[in-house]
Design a protein around this motif. Sequence first.
Motif, mmCIF file in Angstrom:
data_model
loop_
_atom_site.group_PDB
_atom_site.id
_atom_site.type_symbol
_atom_site.label_atom_id
_atom_site.label_comp_id
_atom_site.label_asym_id
_atom_site.label_seq_id
_atom_site.Cartn_x
_atom_site.Cartn_y
_atom_site.Cartn_z
ATOM 1 N N ARG A 136 0.821 -1.211 0.000
ATOM 2 C CA ARG A 136 0.000 0.000 0.000
ATOM 3 C C ARG A 136 0.850 1.254 0.000
ATOM 4 N NH1 ARG A 136 -2.807 3.069 -1.596
ATOM 5 N NH2 ARG A 136 -4.878 3.789 -0.922
ATOM 6 N N ASP A 137 1.967 1.217 0.705
ATOM 7 C CA ASP A 137 2.866 2.372 0.698
ATOM 8 C C ASP A 137 3.513 2.553 -0.666
ATOM 9 O OD1 ASP A 137 4.441 4.448 2.352
ATOM 10 O OD2 ASP A 137 6.042 3.269 1.420
ATOM 11 N N ILE A 138 3.844 1.453 -1.330
ATOM 12 C CA ILE A 138 4.469 1.536 -2.653
ATOM 13 C C ILE A 138 3.506 2.127 -3.663
ATOM 14 C CG2 ILE A 138 5.378 0.140 -4.556
ATOM 15 C CD1 ILE A 138 6.604 -1.694 -2.408
ATOM 16 N N THR A 139 2.227 1.752 -3.597
ATOM 17 C CA THR A 139 1.257 2.316 -4.537
ATOM 18 C C THR A 139 1.080 3.815 -4.344
ATOM 19 O OG1 THR A 139 -0.638 1.850 -3.083
ATOM 20 C CG2 THR A 139 -0.005 0.137 -4.656
ATOM 21 N N ALA A 140 1.428 4.317 -3.149
ATOM 22 C CA ALA A 140 1.350 5.756 -2.881
ATOM 23 C C ALA A 140 2.677 6.457 -3.170
ATOM 24 C CB ALA A 140 0.948 5.998 -1.426
ATOM 25 N N GLY A 141 3.570 5.750 -3.877
ATOM 26 C CA GLY A 141 4.834 6.360 -4.278
ATOM 27 C C GLY A 141 5.971 6.153 -3.293
ATOM 28 N N GLY A 142 5.760 5.325 -2.264
ATOM 29 C CA GLY A 142 6.782 5.110 -1.262
ATOM 30 C C GLY A 142 7.676 3.922 -1.562
ATOM 31 N N GLN A 143 8.658 3.725 -0.697
ATOM 32 C CA GLN A 143 9.603 2.627 -0.833
ATOM 33 C C GLN A 143 9.049 1.321 -0.241
ATOM 34 O OE1 GLN A 143 13.246 2.849 -1.814
ATOM 35 N NE2 GLN A 143 12.472 4.622 -2.909
ATOM 36 N N GLY A 144 7.959 1.430 0.537
ATOM 37 C CA GLY A 144 7.447 0.245 1.219
ATOM 38 C C GLY A 144 8.288 -0.171 2.400
ATOM 39 N N PRO A 236 14.938 8.934 0.470
ATOM 40 C CA PRO A 236 14.694 7.575 0.949
ATOM 41 C C PRO A 236 15.151 6.528 -0.053
ATOM 42 C CG PRO A 236 12.647 8.537 0.158
ATOM 43 C CD PRO A 236 13.680 9.617 0.085
ATOM 44 N N LYS A 237 15.683 5.441 0.451
ATOM 45 C CA LYS A 237 16.147 4.351 -0.402
ATOM 46 C C LYS A 237 16.027 3.040 0.371
ATOM 47 C CE LYS A 237 21.008 5.057 0.928
ATOM 48 N NZ LYS A 237 22.389 5.268 0.434
ATOM 49 N N THR A 238 15.794 1.964 -0.347
ATOM 50 C CA THR A 238 15.693 0.646 0.258
ATOM 51 C C THR A 238 16.422 -0.362 -0.616
ATOM 52 O OG1 THR A 238 13.554 0.294 -0.845
ATOM 53 C CG2 THR A 238 13.498 1.072 1.435
ATOM 54 N N THR A 239 16.805 -1.448 0.000
ATOM 55 C CA THR A 239 17.515 -2.493 -0.736
ATOM 56 C C THR A 239 17.204 -3.833 -0.087
ATOM 57 O OG1 THR A 239 19.677 -3.151 -1.632
ATOM 58 C CG2 THR A 239 19.644 -2.287 0.629
ATOM 59 N N GLY A 240 17.864 -4.879 -0.544
ATOM 60 C CA GLY A 240 17.607 -6.206 0.000
ATOM 61 C C GLY A 240 18.596 -7.207 -0.539
ATOM 62 N N LYS A 241 18.262 -8.483 -0.401
ATOM 63 C CA LYS A 241 19.149 -9.536 -0.867
ATOM 64 C C LYS A 241 19.131 -9.677 -2.385
ATOM 65 C CE LYS A 241 19.807 -12.404 3.175
ATOM 66 N NZ LYS A 241 19.755 -13.763 3.746
ATOM 67 N N GLU A 242 18.283 -8.901 -3.058
ATOM 68 C CA GLU A 242 18.358 -8.847 -4.516
ATOM 69 C C GLU A 242 19.716 -8.288 -4.939
ATOM 70 O OE1 GLU A 242 14.723 -8.768 -2.692
ATOM 71 O OE2 GLU A 242 15.982 -6.990 -2.803
ATOM 72 N N LEU A 243 20.320 -7.452 -4.077
ATOM 73 C CA LEU A 243 21.629 -6.860 -4.346
ATOM 74 C C LEU A 243 22.715 -7.481 -3.479
ATOM 75 C CD1 LEU A 243 23.530 -4.762 -5.581
ATOM 76 C CD2 LEU A 243 22.654 -3.092 -3.919
ATOM 77 N N PHE A 244 22.480 -7.534 -2.182
ATOM 78 C CA PHE A 244 23.521 -7.959 -1.244
ATOM 79 C C PHE A 244 23.384 -9.448 -0.922
ATOM 80 C CE2 PHE A 244 23.115 -3.338 -0.356
ATOM 81 C CZ PHE A 244 24.405 -2.975 -0.757
ATOM 82 N N HIS A 245 23.907 -10.263 -1.840
ATOM 83 C CA HIS A 245 23.846 -11.715 -1.681
ATOM 84 C C HIS A 245 25.228 -12.308 -1.972
ATOM 85 C CE1 HIS A 245 23.771 -11.650 -6.035
ATOM 86 N NE2 HIS A 245 22.591 -11.058 -6.049
ATOM 87 N N LEU A 246 25.329 -13.631 -1.957
ATOM 88 C CA LEU A 246 26.620 -14.284 -2.128
ATOM 89 C C LEU A 246 27.260 -13.947 -3.468
ATOM 90 C CD1 LEU A 246 28.680 -16.182 -0.850
ATOM 91 C CD2 LEU A 246 27.411 -18.129 -1.813
ATOM 92 N N GLY A 247 26.452 -13.792 -4.502
ATOM 93 C CA GLY A 247 27.002 -13.421 -5.799
ATOM 94 C C GLY A 247 27.670 -12.063 -5.769
ATOM 95 N N HIS A 248 27.096 -11.122 -5.028
ATOM 96 C CA HIS A 248 27.695 -9.793 -4.865
ATOM 97 C C HIS A 248 29.085 -9.928 -4.240
ATOM 98 C CE1 HIS A 248 27.501 -5.392 -4.024
ATOM 99 N NE2 HIS A 248 28.169 -5.710 -2.923
ATOM 100 N N LEU A 249 29.199 -10.772 -3.232
ATOM 101 C CA LEU A 249 30.486 -10.976 -2.580
ATOM 102 C C LEU A 249 31.472 -11.654 -3.521
ATOM 103 C CD1 LEU A 249 32.401 -11.050 -0.166
ATOM 104 C CD2 LEU A 249 31.218 -13.117 0.619
ATOM 105 N N ARG A 250 31.036 -12.652 -4.265
ATOM 106 C CA ARG A 250 31.935 -13.350 -5.184
ATOM 107 C C ARG A 250 32.476 -12.400 -6.239
ATOM 108 N NH1 ARG A 250 28.034 -18.646 -5.666
ATOM 109 N NH2 ARG A 250 28.972 -19.857 -3.959
ATOM 110 N N ASP A 251 31.625 -11.509 -6.744
ATOM 111 C CA ASP A 251 32.094 -10.517 -7.728
ATOM 112 C C ASP A 251 33.177 -9.633 -7.115
ATOM 113 O OD1 ASP A 251 30.309 -11.513 -9.571
ATOM 114 O OD2 ASP A 251 28.822 -9.933 -9.279
#
Length: 384
Positions: A136-144, A236-251
């Motif tokens: 609901r927050d995302i539909t109002a333009g937020g990061q959720g 405001p900004k948000t992130t998750g394991k879509e970015l910070f995962h084992l592959g990120h570390l291996r790179d």
Amino acid sequence: MRVIGLMSGTSYDAIDAAAADLRLVGDGLVLKPLGLVSEAYDWALREALEASLPPGTTSMAEVCRLDTRIGQAFAAAAVRADRELCDGRAELIASHGQTVYHWVDGAEVHGTLQLGQPAWIAEATELPVVADFRPRDITAGGQGAPLVSLVDLLWLRGRPGTPVALNLGGIANLTAPDGSAFDSGPGCALIDAAASGFSGGQLAYDVDGALAGRGSIHEPLLHRLLEEPYYALPAPKTTGKELFHLGHLRDALAGFGTLPAEDVVATLTMLTARTVADAVREVGATEVIASGGGTRNPVLMGMLGQRLPGVALRTSDELGLPAAAKEAYAFAVLGFLTAHGLPGTVPAATGARHARVLGSITPGRAGLRLPPPVLERPVRLVLE
């Protein structure tokens, strides 16, 4: 109203079920903590979940199976919390679910997905369930996210100086008194990934910071990790394991040869401490009140304290809110607000155009019987 808040974070190690007795008194919301129970995911479910998360791939069939099995696991945790913490007298369940994807494109969030079908929880407990808080927050333009910011602001209102609430989960996020809030970057996500990877899955995380404590910081690796563009994005900004995962570390490790596991984990621990400390200084904090699993890592907390001279660093336990249960209690509060028709977001925190009542409600056995709506949202949270 007795509310059970259910939460499993980005570390997906366990489902936390925190029970609270909540009531409105004047302009305040009084929260009496009733306790916490935690239910670890069974091995097969955790393995299936881990395999489906980025950088892994999955299918719609597996998403369906995960939604069902996670929902059943959340239901079991809710039943146990009602029995052990509420004497079978809970009135509402608030389930965050398990985040499996947060669709971020630069500074904009297009969608988010939390699994854990709430119908299983409603069927098992016979109680209404508030779930799907973030869309609901995302539909109002937020990061959720971070949705706990409203609770942080109500809770820390009136404290002297510039108190900042910090959550050290898989992802680290903070809330400042002016309502600004954002994910600073990885909390324990990369540390956990390294501990698991180097141990062949024997370790889910760096227990007591033991690996980091034996290692040395590899400065070239730290420098490469800090080049990640996310850190330079404005809030405001948000992130998750879509970015910070084992592959990120291996790179990041490419070209460095074979580094000792202890040095890699020590470097990742410093990465979290440095990016969190940079964010804390950016908002001018005079006090940091930390919660989440990362507070149990003495090496991480020590590094963070060293990088924040003159800033008081304490855990939420010292203020009466258990660090391990804070997010679950926060979702209990958000569920309570939804049930009373009150918005659960702060636009300054998520970037939304307007504050919105959050979530969807699955009726319990007695149908949908909500309390009378309340016209004004409380302005402070009082712990009893």
